[in-house]
Scaffold this motif. Structure first.
Motif, short mmCIF file in Angstrom:
data_model
loop_
_atom_site.label_atom_id
_atom_site.label_comp_id
_atom_site.label_asym_id
_atom_site.label_seq_id
_atom_site.Cartn_x
_atom_site.Cartn_y
_atom_site.Cartn_z
N PHE A 161 0.93 -1.17 0.01
CA PHE A 161 0.14 -0.02 -0.05
C PHE A 161 0.95 1.38 -0.10
O PHE A 161 0.58 2.05 -0.98
CB PHE A 161 -0.86 0.01 1.10
CG PHE A 161 -1.81 1.29 1.24
CD1 PHE A 161 -2.83 1.24 0.32
CD2 PHE A 161 -1.58 2.21 2.05
CE1 PHE A 161 -3.90 2.51 0.50
CE2 PHE A 161 -2.28 3.48 2.23
CZ PHE A 161 -3.25 3.55 1.36
N ASP A 162 1.58 1.33 0.88
CA ASP A 162 2.45 2.67 1.07
C ASP A 162 3.32 3.03 0.02
O ASP A 162 3.48 4.06 -0.70
CB ASP A 162 3.25 2.70 2.45
CG ASP A 162 2.45 2.55 3.61
OD1 ASP A 162 1.20 2.32 3.73
OD2 ASP A 162 2.81 2.76 4.79
N LEU A 163 4.21 1.80 -0.36
CA LEU A 163 5.03 2.12 -1.49
C LEU A 163 4.35 1.97 -2.93
O LEU A 163 4.41 2.74 -3.60
CB LEU A 163 6.07 1.19 -1.53
CG LEU A 163 7.24 1.30 -2.70
CD1 LEU A 163 7.95 2.52 -2.83
CD2 LEU A 163 8.11 -0.11 -3.02
N LEU A 164 3.77 0.88 -3.18
CA LEU A 164 2.96 0.78 -4.54
C LEU A 164 2.05 1.67 -4.73
O LEU A 164 2.05 2.52 -6.09
CB LEU A 164 2.77 -0.66 -4.64
CG LEU A 164 3.85 -1.85 -4.85
CD1 LEU A 164 3.23 -3.16 -5.11
CD2 LEU A 164 4.72 -1.63 -5.75
N CYS A 165 1.10 1.70 -4.14
CA CYS A 165 -0.14 2.62 -4.24
C CYS A 165 0.34 3.93 -4.12
O CYS A 165 -0.09 4.95 -4.87
CB CYS A 165 -1.28 2.35 -3.17
SG CYS A 165 -1.82 0.58 -3.32
N GLY A 166 1.17 4.28 -2.98
CA GLY A 166 1.78 5.80 -2.89
C GLY A 166 2.31 6.36 -4.15
O GLY A 166 1.83 7.34 -4.73
N VAL A 167 3.05 5.80 -4.74
CA VAL A 167 3.87 6.04 -6.03
C VAL A 167 2.82 6.11 -7.10
O VAL A 167 2.55 7.13 -7.88
CB VAL A 167 5.09 4.79 -6.33
CG1 VAL A 167 5.64 5.45 -7.53
CG2 VAL A 167 6.22 5.04 -5.41
N ALA A 168 1.86 5.19 -7.11
CA ALA A 168 1.10 5.08 -8.44
C ALA A 168 0.17 6.23 -8.32
O ALA A 168 -0.27 7.17 -9.20
CB ALA A 168 -0.06 3.81 -8.53
N LEU A 206 6.48 10.70 1.44
CA LEU A 206 5.93 9.86 2.36
C LEU A 206 6.14 8.40 2.10
O LEU A 206 6.34 7.41 3.10
CB LEU A 206 4.30 9.99 2.44
CG LEU A 206 3.90 11.33 3.01
CD1 LEU A 206 2.26 11.61 3.06
CD2 LEU A 206 4.12 11.43 4.47
N VAL A 207 6.12 8.22 0.96
CA VAL A 207 6.68 6.71 0.46
C VAL A 207 8.34 6.61 1.12
O VAL A 207 8.53 5.54 1.50
CB VAL A 207 7.06 6.85 -1.01
CG1 VAL A 207 7.75 5.41 -1.53
CG2 VAL A 207 5.53 6.59 -1.67
N VAL A 208 9.12 7.57 0.97
CA VAL A 208 10.44 7.46 1.37
C VAL A 208 10.48 7.11 2.88
O VAL A 208 11.00 6.42 3.61
CB VAL A 208 11.25 8.43 0.99
CG1 VAL A 208 12.71 8.53 1.73
CG2 VAL A 208 11.40 8.51 -0.52
N LEU A 209 9.58 8.13 3.68
CA LEU A 209 9.50 7.92 5.11
C LEU A 209 8.91 6.33 5.42
O LEU A 209 9.33 5.81 6.59
CB LEU A 209 8.35 8.90 5.58
CG LEU A 209 8.03 8.70 7.02
CD1 LEU A 209 8.94 9.48 7.79
CD2 LEU A 209 6.83 9.81 7.49
N ALA A 210 7.79 5.88 4.70
CA ALA A 210 7.33 4.53 4.87
C ALA A 210 8.45 3.65 4.81
O ALA A 210 8.38 2.54 5.63
CB ALA A 210 6.00 4.27 3.76
N LEU A 211 9.28 3.89 3.90
CA LEU A 211 10.29 2.79 3.75
C LEU A 211 11.24 2.60 4.80
O LEU A 211 11.88 1.53 5.15
CB LEU A 211 11.24 3.26 2.55
CG LEU A 211 10.66 2.78 1.08
CD1 LEU A 211 11.80 3.41 -0.14
CD2 LEU A 211 10.52 1.27 1.12
#
Lengths: 389, 42, 364
Positions: free
Chosen positions: A57-64, A101-106
């Motif tokens: 969710f955080d990475l894949l959906c966030g980036v899309a 936020l993607v980077v933060l989630a990582l």
């Protein structure tokens, strides 16, 4: 020119703010837990399921969903569709916050987050598609940051630097599109290495293309959705131009998204034929696949078409939300639902409450940051000193 | 690197992709400059 | 069939020698893009028919790799009834499979040390490497902890230290790489009492395995698991029962992990090559369109202005003409009037001759 708006605005004790406050406190507690007890303590991840919703969710959906940035700026500056101009800044801001936020989630998901710069600066594993993703996300985050700075410079009254950055807009936009093409598609290509773990209906040689195409209409839907939210809650920040152009942007993107979504359905059909996966359609996985493609791509595509034909803003906004849900469904299907489909039910993954809580926390951070910036900087309106840049 | 033998596709990919990434960086710098040269007199 | 220590040492020497001599020759492989793996690299042949499920390999592995002791001792065979996989503290497991009423089958599971490892292909910091000994080893000083190697591994081997907060590592069998360098056998091979595990050069092991199949066709399937699976693995397996019935996937295909990703990996640079051209082209076209529209607009405006100018000039001319005409007519009228008046005065003052001349002068 002094500051457009003051930095500190006294927060009001509204229900919205109270809920946000509660979520932020919860997030803080989860953060402390994560970094003291380890990933295992807060997630349901295990050796068979190393990626959960923090990636799915955080990475894949966030980036899309942050693709609105490159889609809008490309329409305006490369394709020369000037009527999207007032939509560029909010889209760039959302994209920038999304990627940040993607980077933060990582940092939550990676075992050793402090080593995040390693792949780019220390030991380059160039054979990995994740390297591709990492490099492009890093560069694109930088590009988005620079693209966002004119608003901040206007707010701070730094005219000279702003003038330099504005000259670079076209170059930055082209870079942005190239980098987005690369990492949006590479996120799909991440799963090319696991034909034995991902269900054949979702595994395809076209995975990178599917991810790239779907990012386009994901971005457009997000611009429409975010526009409708901003209209409801941040209308006093908007100027006349923004309000006048807003419905045009929504109808324009609805039309474009509808066409692209139909094209996406066509490529999905081709994918089925190329891999001869027809026989899977009769299984329960097939039903789920049809649910995703027909229910959450073809259906909103028709809604978009009707909405744009009849100039029905409500319908377009509804279709946008439906499409966004479809994107989330698709990314979760690939990374979680149809991934490890061969394992017995007991070994499958379902996110823990703390995982969901952390994801909610990160999304909330995004909303807070968006509100903080739009109520201060010239995002939804033009700065009086810099009309018509 | 050129003198040593590459025994696995994995090492080959790492090596060749390393070079292509450098070339990609070069292209991204060169193309805008070339565009300025191309349209410099307009 | 287990090789002696001396023979093994000579193997290592030979491997080292061939590598150095080959190092001087020209690079092969790059030209025809076919890779055969490191020459004379080692492998282990697991003859599943010989395994008795004593868990001595598990115990040795635990000891050699200095892993934490499990609660139940390795003597306890009841654990074999569960289906297990590798874990952060367990690099190898033996699983039991029952077939009808016949004797159970025991299968050892650990990292297969792929010829083209998926984990190494997936690693974005080169923390996983296929060494020339054949072992796929992990460098914890580079690992970021993304766990993409665990996603990528088709055999579901790498495990993660999920409960370490700050310094978690990936863990997996190293084929006892440190021991190999010392000239020792891998722990599990050394501990096996039944010669179900045989260490040696992979090429030779393959030949030996095929010999077994030909010699005892009713004891073995005509398939060496690991010869081609996912591009081949350093561990090879012989079995009597279909591999899919003893927990080993037969649907992995022969394509190695790097082969699966070459497509998207090679599409990346092409995008960088072509997108700037395409995008700048689209920009130039849209800009040119704008320019043409602007020019047309300007032309139209100029034309209208010109027309308008002409029109005004015509009007002006007409006005001027009219005015001149009016002026002349006014003059004529005045002259006429003067003449008439003169005539009148003439008639009135016939006696005074000078008067009309003076009045005529005044008029002019």
């Amino acid at each position: 020119m002094a500051l457009d708006k003051p930095v500190f605005i006294k927060p009001k004790l509204t229900l919205f703010n109270i809920i946000i406050g509660i979520i932020l406190v919860m997030g803080l507690i989860l953060t402390i837990l994560r970094f003291t007890k380890g990933i295992g303590a807060v997630t349901n991840l295990d050796n068979n399921n190393p990626w959960g919703i923090w990636i799915g969710f955080d990475l894949l959906c966030g980036v899309a969903l942050a693709a609105g940035g490159y889609v809008t700026s490309a329409s305006c500056y490369i394709f020369g569709l000037k009527r999207y101009h007032s939509a560029v800044r909010p889209a760039i801001l959302t994209a920038f916050l999304g990627y940040a936020l993607v980077v933060l989630a990582l940092h939550y998901d990676l075992g050793r987050p402090l080593r995040l710069p390693y792949p780019i600066f220390y030991s380059q594993g160039t054979s990995s598609l994740l390297f591709e993703v990492g490099l492009c996300v890093f560069l694109y985050l930088t590009v988005l940051f620079v693209e966002f700075t004119p608003a901040a410079f206007e707010w701070l009254g730094l005219k000279k630097i702003r003038a330099i950055v504005v000259k670079l807009i076209l170059l930055l936009t082209i870079f942005g599109v190239i980098l987005s093409t690369l990492h949006q598609s590479s996120l799909g290509a991440l799963f090319m290495i696991v034909p034995s773990k991902l269900h054949p209906l979702w595994y395809s040689g076209y995975l990178p293309i599917y991810f790239f195409i779907s990012s386009m209409f994901a971005g457009m839907s997000m611009v429409i959705f975010e526009g409708s939210l901003a209209h409801r809650y941040l209308e006093n920040e908007m100027d006349a131009t923004h309000k006048k152009e807003a419905s045009g942007v929504a109808f324009g993107f609805a039309k474009a998204a509808s066409l692209i979504m139909m094209g996406y359905c066509a490529t999905k059909l081709i994918g089925l034929a190329v891999d001869n996966n027809w026989h899977f359609l009769g299984t329960s996985w097939g039903l789920w696949f049809m649910f995703e493609v027909v229910g959450f791509v073809a259906f909103p595509a028709v809604l978009f078409a009707m909405g744009s034909r009849e100039k029905n803003l409500t319908m377009v906004r509804f279709a946008a939300i439906w499409t966004i849900l479809g994107i989330i469904l698709n990314r979760l299907n690939i990374s979680i639902v149809a991934f490890n489909y061969h394992l017995p039910a007991a070994d499958r993954y379902f996110p823990s409450l703390s995982e969901i809580g952390t994801s909610v926390f990160i999304v909330t951070l995004g909303i807070v940051a968006y509100r903080f910036i739009t109520t201060r900087m010239p995002i939804l309106h033009e700065h009086p000193d810099y009309k018509a840049h | 690197m050129l003198d040593t033998i590459i025994y696995t596709l994995q090492d080959f990919m790492t090596y060749t992709k390393g070079i292509t990434y450098l070339i990609m960086g070069g292209i991204l710098i060169f193309m805008p400059l070339f565009w300025y040269f191309l349209t410099g007199r307009e | 069939m287990a090789i002696s220590r001396r023979k093994f040492l000579s193997c290592i020497g030979a491997a080292a020698l061939t590598t150095t001599t080959n190092g001087l020759s020209k690079a092969y492989g790059a030209s025809n893009k076919h890779f055969k793996g490191h020459p004379d690299s080692f492998g282990i042949l697991h003859d599943i028919t010989k395994c008795i499920g004593c868990r001595k390999c598990e115990a040795a592995c635990n000891k050699v790799n200095e892993l934490t002791q499990p609660e139940k001792s390795f003597e306890d065979l009841s654990i074999l009834d569960q289906k297990r996989r590798t874990d952060a503290n367990i690099y190898t497991v033996v699983n039991k499979f029952k077939h009808d009423t016949r004797a159970p089958v025991f299968v050892k599971k650990q990292c297969n040390h792929c010829m083209e490892p998926a984990c190494a292909s997936a690693c974005f910091v080169k923390a996983l490497n296929k060494t020339k000994t054949g072992a796929v080893i992990y460098d914890e000083s580079l690992c970021v902890g993304c766990r993409y190697c665990m996603i990528a591994c088709p055999f579901e081997i790498p495990a993660y230290e999920y409960h370490k907060a700050l310094t978690p590592r990936i863990t997996k069998c190293t084929m006892c790489y440190p021991r190999l360098l010392e000239g020792k056998l891998p722990g599990c091979v050394e501990a096996c009492p039944k010669e179900a595990l045989i260490f040696g050069e992979r090429d030779k092991l393959l030949k030996a395995a095929w010999q077994r199949i030909y010699r005892y066709p009713d004891q073995y399937l005509e398939h060496i698991y690991g010869e081609h699976e996912m591009g081949g693995t350093s561990w090879l397996y012989l079995s009597k029962h279909p591999f899919s019935k003893i927990g080993m996937r037969e649907d992995l295909g022969k394509k190695s992990a790097p082969e699966l990703t070459t497509g998207p990996l090679s599409a990346v640079p092409i995008v960088v090559g072509l997108w700037p051209v395409l995008l700048t082209g689209v920009y130039a076209i849209s800009k040119r369109k704008d320019k043409i529209t602007k020019e047309e607009k300007e032309k139209a405006v100029a034309q209208t202005t010109a027309l308008a100018k002409e029109d005004t000039e015509k009007k002006l001319e007409a006005l001027r003409e009219k005015m001149t005409r009016e002026k002349t007519s006014a003059i004529n009228f005045e002259v006429k009037k003067a003449l008439e008046e003169a005539e009148k005065t003439d008639a009135a003052d016939k006696t005074d001759d000078k008067a009309p001349e003076e009045s005529g002068k005044e008029e002019n």
